[in-house]
Structures are given as structure tokens and as C-alpha cells.
Design an enzyme around this catalytic site. Structure first.
Site, PDB file in Angstrom:
ATOM      1  N   THR A  83      79.558 -54.103 -74.061  1.00  0.00           N
ATOM      2  CA  THR A  83      80.366 -53.102 -73.353  1.00  0.00           C
ATOM      3  C   THR A  83      79.838 -52.943 -71.924  1.00  0.00           C
ATOM      4  O   THR A  83      78.715 -53.331 -71.625  1.00  0.00           O
ATOM      5  CB  THR A  83      80.333 -51.734 -74.072  1.00  0.00           C
ATOM      6  OG1 THR A  83      78.973 -51.307 -74.169  1.00  0.00           O
ATOM      7  CG2 THR A  83      80.949 -51.821 -75.460  1.00  0.00           C
TER       8      THR A  83
ATOM      9  N   LYS B 247      72.861 -53.796 -69.462  1.00  0.00           N
ATOM     10  CA  LYS B 247      71.633 -53.319 -68.811  1.00  0.00           C
ATOM     11  C   LYS B 247      71.337 -51.848 -69.068  1.00  0.00           C
ATOM     12  O   LYS B 247      70.188 -51.428 -69.069  1.00  0.00           O
ATOM     13  CB  LYS B 247      71.765 -53.461 -67.290  1.00  0.00           C
ATOM     14  CG  LYS B 247      71.539 -54.820 -66.729  1.00  0.00           C
ATOM     15  CD  LYS B 247      71.545 -54.709 -65.196  1.00  0.00           C
ATOM     16  CE  LYS B 247      71.679 -56.065 -64.553  1.00  0.00           C
ATOM     17  NZ  LYS B 247      72.933 -56.760 -64.905  1.00  0.00           N
TER      18      LYS B 247
ATOM     19  N   GLY C 230      84.690 -63.327 -52.787  1.00  0.00           N
ATOM     20  CA  GLY C 230      84.646 -62.783 -54.147  1.00  0.00           C
ATOM     21  C   GLY C 230      83.225 -62.643 -54.680  1.00  0.00           C
ATOM     22  O   GLY C 230      83.020 -62.445 -55.872  1.00  0.00           O
TER      23      GLY C 230
ATOM     24  N   GLU D 126      81.168 -57.122 -54.166  1.00  0.00           N
ATOM     25  CA  GLU D 126      82.208 -56.222 -54.653  1.00  0.00           C
ATOM     26  C   GLU D 126      82.752 -55.369 -53.509  1.00  0.00           C
ATOM     27  O   GLU D 126      82.145 -55.282 -52.441  1.00  0.00           O
ATOM     28  CB  GLU D 126      81.636 -55.325 -55.754  1.00  0.00           C
ATOM     29  CG  GLU D 126      81.240 -56.151 -56.968  1.00  0.00           C
ATOM     30  CD  GLU D 126      80.661 -55.298 -58.090  1.00  0.00           C
ATOM     31  OE1 GLU D 126      81.216 -54.225 -58.361  1.00  0.00           O
ATOM     32  OE2 GLU D 126      79.661 -55.727 -58.676  1.00  0.00           O
TER      33      GLU D 126
ATOM     34  N   GLY E  17      78.501 -66.808 -63.343  1.00  0.00           N
ATOM     35  CA  GLY E  17      79.733 -67.175 -64.011  1.00  0.00           C
ATOM     36  C   GLY E  17      79.755 -66.704 -65.440  1.00  0.00           C
ATOM     37  O   GLY E  17      78.730 -66.311 -66.001  1.00  0.00           O
TER      38      GLY E  17
ATOM     39  N   LYS F 101      66.752 -54.855 -62.325  1.00  0.00           N
ATOM     40  CA  LYS F 101      66.241 -56.045 -63.024  1.00  0.00           C
ATOM     41  C   LYS F 101      64.715 -56.080 -63.014  1.00  0.00           C
ATOM     42  O   LYS F 101      64.075 -56.404 -64.017  1.00  0.00           O
ATOM     43  CB  LYS F 101      66.819 -57.311 -62.376  1.00  0.00           C
ATOM     44  CG  LYS F 101      68.327 -57.460 -62.634  1.00  0.00           C
ATOM     45  CD  LYS F 101      68.949 -58.533 -61.745  1.00  0.00           C
ATOM     46  CE  LYS F 101      70.453 -58.665 -62.021  1.00  0.00           C
ATOM     47  NZ  LYS F 101      71.140 -59.427 -60.961  1.00  0.00           N
TER      48      LYS F 101
ATOM     49  N   GLY G 297      71.366 -63.187 -66.019  1.00  0.00           N
ATOM     50  CA  GLY G 297      72.282 -64.035 -66.783  1.00  0.00           C
ATOM     51  C   GLY G 297      71.585 -65.235 -67.391  1.00  0.00           C
ATOM     52  O   GLY G 297      70.658 -65.092 -68.188  1.00  0.00           O
TER      53      GLY G 297
END
Lengths: 347, 347
Positions: free
Chosen positions: B95, B124, B206, B209, B321, B224, B153
Site C-alpha cells: 500500500t 517505507k 518525468g 514529481e 522502474g 532511506k 528498490g
């Protein structure tokens, strides 16, 4: 966990010190190691209840042969007695590498695996010659075979390929895997000297061996590339499948060419999957600044994996030295204790 | 292995495709995954015998809500029914991240762990806010908590710190952990443009944000760094313990200073153990060419650990990605299947 260590060279001695120094850290994870057997070329000491690490460290500091180890209650014996011990959980095999026969490590490893004893080894010979055969023997006897220290010492090259790339298919392997040649090429770049002069400097610094052939002709890199390729891509290649070119013919003029491109010469081991199968090479290459292995200087080592789903992963590290090499054996021991099972062979 | 996936965003959809595409590879290791429950914000589908992945992929390709999933025999329900399922082995929690409350992921994770269900999460929020609490809950219930996808990732930052550094004490963590700022700094370096122009380019591509605050002010990097520090050094720090400075005040003049030193600006997150305890910073730093993170350009990420016995390890990778992110969830699933147990908390 009852372990035996065969081999008492620099790595073996460093490992025994680590087992003592990291006792508390291991205990935090519920890992209590009992060293039940230890041997060097003079003989073995055995004690099913555990040899005193402190006493062994003092003995080693005096450079005494194992046959003179004074602990009361330990039996003097040889490798036969070690391999006949009951209840041994792990054999740590640290005898010198023989790339022609793999012996004596090959026999030690086979006999342990047949009895279902896990093996951790830093010995390239048996792995180079017979990894799949040994792994199948391990699978058949519910034993684990850990080889994290065979390619690049503390650099987690094999284990990184297994654990950090789990679920992905590795499509290429590239590595700067030999510290000696990396030092020589750096030296030629920075001082503009000839190959011969750079080699002499490396020998004077204790980095290159008196007979540097295996390193400078590329065979050490080829050996490591072969292990990574066979283990991580499930191939059955041999050294003769690799086109190997060393650094001995490289000249100051070649460094001018590299400098014009803002590049650096590196001895690169490379395995690539392509339409015609698998290409394996070891040769000096000019790497440009945007290449992930460009910055791997001096005695450092690195490996880069590309994959179908996890993208690229470059691992840089692998400090040279006895403590990092011993620590990478300890790493395998801890990952084994944490329950990791390297997948069975399916070929 | 019976699993449930909560969350059907890009990563969830990519994971469902991977579970289908990697079926054979998983079967080679004896891993057969049955997706027994799946939900998005519209509702859940449950089938103890396994939902058809092929049908689910077709459903997702049409961007239809989960409540309209047509498989015969599946029950329409919500998260309550998923968490009440019997025999579930693993919950995959995907989520959206909420860094203030951790919800709804926090509740999902806690309830699963209390039942002894293993959890893999890319979320996170709960990890940032309550890692140790959740890990202790996992330990108490013999469940595993895998968080490999929460920091970078596909970059195996957390797992690399746990597995590749096993047995060593990590003494410092350094990372280039945010792709957006790395892209902006590269752009300023190569084109000499202002921060504002580089940000606009990143937004047009892109990469940044519309509201880039969390990235450019350094909070994404700080998050992180905090997770890595708390997990790998067993600390209990909070975001407020980190001195955070972003990249918004950096000017073309600063790049001239870096160029004079042949250096590059990078937004570096850094935790260091020293005599006075632990220092944690996130700030732009000039890295010189011999620094292992110097070459980490564009959208790449990297982390470097230094240790007492294994030397330095730098991991570079973490392709951005949806597929790499999903593949890193699959990696956790496979390492869990291979038996790895992350050591229990001992504090």
C-alpha cells in the site's frame, strides 16, 4: 555448531582469532562455535568438546607446528581422524590451491559432503575443476557447499550473485578481479613507466609474487571468471573456453591512447550471453569514466552483473588481506547458520 | 507457498506478471507460489486454492478494479477477510507510504506478524516509524519481516548490509540514494544551468514529481539513511536526529568550485560512528574521482558500507522502474524460501 578447520596458513590463523574475537557477536544470534579439530601439515589436534581458541591463538603466535599443541585431552592425529569424527557440522577447507588436481582439498571436500557435513572453502582448485559435481554431492547428502571466499576474498562476488540477484537471470558478468594487475596498470598510468618497471614496483611492494605469471598473464582473473560463470549461470565451461590475454604486452603508448579518450586500462574478465551462446574473455580494455568499473583502482576488486529483471548490480570492495579473507569465511558460516540454502542443482 | 498481495499499483501489477513469468524458475527451486488473496482500494478477491494469475494479468491490463474480477469461486471481500485467512504463509504489503502514521500498512503488517505470517513490504512508512517494534513482533511469532524493497528498490541495500556483511560490524554508511537529485546535479554539471532549470528538465522527463519537495530538500535520502542505520546498526534514531540539507540552494558557481577540484556534487546521506556516538547528515558534497560513489550518475543509486573486518563494500545499481521494484520483492520471497532467517533483535 561443531566445526573443523583444515589448513593453518595466514587465513586459518586469522579465522581462529576471529572466532574468538566475534564470539559475543555470534552468540547474539544463537551461534556457538566449537572448534573440534584443526590441522596443519604437521598433524591434527582433535577434541570433540572443543579446542581452546585462546590457547590455539597463543600457540600460533609462536609459529609452532600443530603437532606440538599442548592442550590436555586433545588427540594427535591426521586428516583421516578428522573426517571420521562424529557429529561434525561444518568442515572449513583452507589447504593451498592446486589447479591441476584440486588435491588435497578435493578429497577432503568430497569425503565431508558424503557424510552430510557442510563445507566452507576458500580453495579455488576443487571449485574450478568440479563445482557441479561437488554441489550435486552436497545436494544428495543434504549438505551445503559455501564457496564465498574463492573469488575475490571479501568481495561478495559469488554470494552477491546468488543472494542479491535471487530470482533474476544473470545475462552478463564483468569483473576487475585481480589486484596485482590493477596495481600495475594504475602505476603505468600515473607514472608513465614501462610494464617491466611497474611489475618491479609491485614486487617490491609485496603485491606481485616473484613468479607473477598467473596474475599478469590473466589466468587468475580467468579462474575467478570461470567460477562465477559456472556457479551463477549454471554453465560447465573450462579455462580453455576463455580467450585470455594478460597485461604483459601493454606499453606506455597504449596509455596515451587511453588518456586521449579520458579512459583507463583495466584487465577485465567478461562473460556475455548472446545469440551464439556464451562469450568469455579476459583482456585489457579501456574503460571510460561512465563505466561502473572505471573507479576500481589499486588493489580493489569489483564485479558487475546485468540481469533480466533486477537491472545492473556492481559490487566494489574485497579489501586484500588475511583478516578480510578470514571474515569472508566467517560470513559464509553465519549465513549458513542463518538457514540459507543455496538452491539444488537442476541441469 | 500461499501468499496474499495487498496493493495493486504499478509494483503490485508488475509483481503479478513476474510471478507468472518466473513460475518455471521458481519451480526449479521447489517454490510454487499460490496467490490466495489480492486487493486494491475497491476490494479483495480471495481463493484458498489460488487465483488465476493469467486471468488477473488480463484484468489488470484493462485497468479494471479488483471488485469486478470475474474468476468463478473467488469471494469478494476486504482486508479483514484476507487477514483472517487460514494457512497464509506470506503477506506482501504494497500500500502507499504514509510517513506520519504508517497506515494502512502498519495495521496490515502487525496483524499478519501476530498470526505468524511472514511479511514482505515495499512500504517505507511502517519501517521508518517502527522497524524494531515490528521486528520484535516478528521474532516473537516466528515470522520473518523482509524489507529489501524499502530503500533503493532493486539496489540490495538492506539485504546487502545483512547478508554480504554478515559477521562484520558496520562502522559507516554512505549513500547516493535519491535518483531525482542525482539527475538534477548531473544536469547542472553538464549544462551549467541553474537549479530551477535543471528541476524543470527533471519534471519534464518525468523524473521529478510536480511537488519535488521530499526529494530536493533531502528528506527521501534521509528516510532511506534512517532505515539503513536503524536496521544495520541496530540504532533507534528518528528523522529529527539527521542534519538535512537539500540541493535547492546549490548554484552554478558551486559547480565551478567542484570543477576546479575535478570533483562532482552529489547529495550524500552519511552515518558515521565516532567517539561521541553517531553522526547522521544529508547534504551536497563534492566527491573526488577516487571516491567509490563518484561514478554514480543519472538515476543510479549506491550505498557504501565500511566495516571492522570485511573492509569496504560499495553496491551500485537499483535500476528505477516497476519491474526492478517488483523483482526486488520477488528476491525477498526467494531468499525467504531458501530458508534465510534475519537474526532476532537483541537490544
Amino acid at each position: 555448531m561443531k566445526i573443523a578447520i583444515i589448513g593453518n596458513g595466514g587465513v586459518g590463523k586469522a579465522l581462529i582469532r576471529l572466532l574468538e574475537n566475534k564470539k559475543e557477536k555470534m552468540a547474539e544470534e544463537g551461534l556457538e562455535v566449537e572448534l573440534c579439530a584443526h590441522m596443519d601439515s604437521s598433524g591434527a589436534v582433535l577434541d570433540a568438546e572443543g579446542i581452546s581458541l585462546k590457547q590455539l591463538i597463543r600457540h600460533n603466535e609462536k609459529n609452532l607446528p600443530m603437532k606440538d599443541f599442548p592442550q590436555i585431552g586433545v588427540a594427535k592425529a591426521g586428516v583421516e581422524e578428522i573426517l571420521k569424527m562424529e557429529d561434525l557440522d561444518v568442515l572449513i577447507e583452507l589447504t593451498p590451491t592446486n589447479k591441476e588436481t584440486g588435491e588435497p582439498g578435493m578429497t577432503h571436500i568430497k569425503r565431508a559432503l558424503k557424510k552430510g557435513i557442510h563445507v566452507i572453502t576458500a580453495n579455488k582448485g576443487p571449485i574450478l575443476l568440479a563445482y557441479h559435481q561437488l554441489k550435486e554431492l552436497a545436494d544428495k547428502n543434504n549438505a551445503q557447499l559455501w564457496i564465498g571466499c574463492t573469488t575475490g576474498g571479501a568481495l561478495p562476488s559469488v554470494n552477491g550473485g546468488i543472494m542479491d540477484m535471487a530470482g533474476a537471470d544473470i545475462t552478463s558478468i564483468e569483473g576487475v578481479l585481480n589486484g596485482t594487475t590493477n596495481f600495475i596498470l594504475d602505476e603505468m598510468k600515473s607514472s608513465g613507466c614501462s610494464y617491466e618497471t611497474a611489475l618491479e614496483k609491485a614486487q617490491a611492494a609485496g603485491i606481485a609474487e616473484t613468479d607473477p605469471t598467473l596474475d599478469v598473464e590473466g589466468w587468475d582473473t580467468a579462474t575467478k571468471l570461470l567460477i562465477l560463470t559456472n556457479v551463477l549461470m549454471k554453465e560447465e565451461k573450462q579455462l580453455s573456453d576463455i580467450r585470455v590475454e594478460g597485461v604483459t604486452k601493454i606499453t606506455p603508448a597504449d596509455f596515451k591512447v587511453a588518456a586521449e579518450k579520458a579512459g583507463k586500462w583495466k584487465l577485465v574478465g567478461r562473460t556475455e550471453k548472446n545469440d551464439s551462446g556464451l562469450t568469455m574473455t579476459v583482456k585489457p580494455e579501456i574503460l571510460l569514466p561512465d563505466h561502473p568499473l572505471y573507479g576500481v583502482d589499486g588493489k580493489n576488486k569489483a564485479v558487475r552483473y546485468t540481469s533480466d529483471t533486477l537491472g545492473d548490480l556492481t559490487l566494489v570492495g574485497g579489501a586484500s588481506g588475511l583478516i578480510p579473507a578470514a571474515a569472508s569465511v566467517l560470513r559464509d558460516l553465519m549465513n549458513l547458520h542463518r538457514g540459507y540454502r543455496i538452491p539444488n542443482e537442476r541441469r
